[in-house]
Design a protein around this motif. Sequence first.
Motif, PDB file in Angstrom:
ATOM      1  N   TYR A 105      -5.843   8.082   1.517  1.00 36.68           N
ATOM      2  CA  TYR A 105      -6.270   7.533   0.751  1.00 36.68           C
ATOM      3  C   TYR A 105      -7.720   6.674   1.173  1.00 36.68           C
ATOM      4  CZ  TYR A 105      -6.552   1.991   1.220  1.00 36.68           C
ATOM      5  OH  TYR A 105      -6.442   0.972   0.825  1.00 36.68           O
ATOM      6  N   GLY A 106      -8.160   7.758   2.195  1.00 37.09           N
ATOM      7  CA  GLY A 106     -10.014   6.946   1.776  1.00 37.09           C
ATOM      8  C   GLY A 106     -10.519   8.540   1.025  1.00 37.09           C
ATOM      9  N   GLY A 132     -13.757   3.773   1.776  1.00 36.30           N
ATOM     10  CA  GLY A 132     -12.810   4.816   1.945  1.00 36.30           C
ATOM     11  C   GLY A 132     -13.193   5.863   2.685  1.00 36.30           C
ATOM     12  N   ILE A 133     -14.065   5.757   2.278  1.00 38.25           N
ATOM     13  CA  ILE A 133     -14.981   7.016   3.626  1.00 38.25           C
ATOM     14  C   ILE A 133     -14.596   6.644   4.932  1.00 38.25           C
ATOM     15  CG2 ILE A 133     -17.509   7.434   4.469  1.00 38.25           C
ATOM     16  CD1 ILE A 133     -18.713   6.864   1.915  1.00 38.25           C
ATOM     17  N   SER A 134     -14.185   4.910   5.717  1.00 36.91           N
ATOM     18  CA  SER A 134     -14.254   4.645   6.876  1.00 36.91           C
ATOM     19  C   SER A 134     -12.084   5.588   6.744  1.00 36.91           C
ATOM     20  CB  SER A 134     -14.193   3.740   6.983  1.00 36.91           C
ATOM     21  OG  SER A 134     -12.945   2.959   6.370  1.00 36.91           O
ATOM     22  N   PHE A 135     -11.819   5.256   6.068  1.00 37.42           N
ATOM     23  CA  PHE A 135     -10.282   5.748   6.111  1.00 37.42           C
ATOM     24  C   PHE A 135     -10.262   7.334   6.280  1.00 37.42           C
ATOM     25  CE2 PHE A 135      -8.656   1.377   4.996  1.00 37.42           C
ATOM     26  CZ  PHE A 135      -7.527   1.711   5.951  1.00 37.42           C
ATOM     27  N   PHE A 136     -10.977   7.892   5.174  1.00 35.18           N
ATOM     28  CA  PHE A 136     -11.605   9.607   5.660  1.00 35.18           C
ATOM     29  C   PHE A 136     -11.784   9.591   6.733  1.00 35.18           C
ATOM     30  CE2 PHE A 136     -13.530  13.335   4.515  1.00 35.18           C
ATOM     31  CZ  PHE A 136     -12.750  14.271   4.177  1.00 35.18           C
ATOM     32  N   VAL A 137     -12.519   8.986   7.328  1.00 37.67           N
ATOM     33  CA  VAL A 137     -13.152   9.738   8.793  1.00 37.67           C
ATOM     34  C   VAL A 137     -12.203   9.268  10.310  1.00 37.67           C
ATOM     35  CG1 VAL A 137     -15.067   9.653  10.641  1.00 37.67           C
ATOM     36  CG2 VAL A 137     -15.585   9.933   8.012  1.00 37.67           C
TER      37      VAL A 137
END
Length: 133
Positions: free
Chosen positions: A78-79, A105-110
Amino acid sequence: MDLNERLEFCRVCQNRKIDFKIGLVCSLTQEKPDFLEVCQSFIKDEKEADRVLKLKLAGAGNARSQEGSLNPQKNINYGVFLAVSGVLVFLFFSALFGIIITFGGISFFVRGKQQQKILAKNEELNRKINKVN
């Protein structure tokens, strides 16, 4: 093994007890854990182990991604999707919305990456527990 590592065992042991002066103690000895590698009295509390893992997974990430999944791979996917979408929105439509979507997106990836680390630590703990039993 230091005290924090021993307490990881105690957090998911049926013999755990909270002493409001000392903290988490063994209900058999009424003291902090002092075993070296293996606690002979360890009995895994499956429900508590699942609850602790879910709490750790839910707490991963930042406030922006707190409504994400407990599945790290879903959060990573999703990120990546949001980050790519955000870049496309930035390039073709609106800089402001593109930046917002990209950072989301970056926050979900992290969050997903942090959850993977938590699961790896949990697997390591389970390997140690399985040595005991």
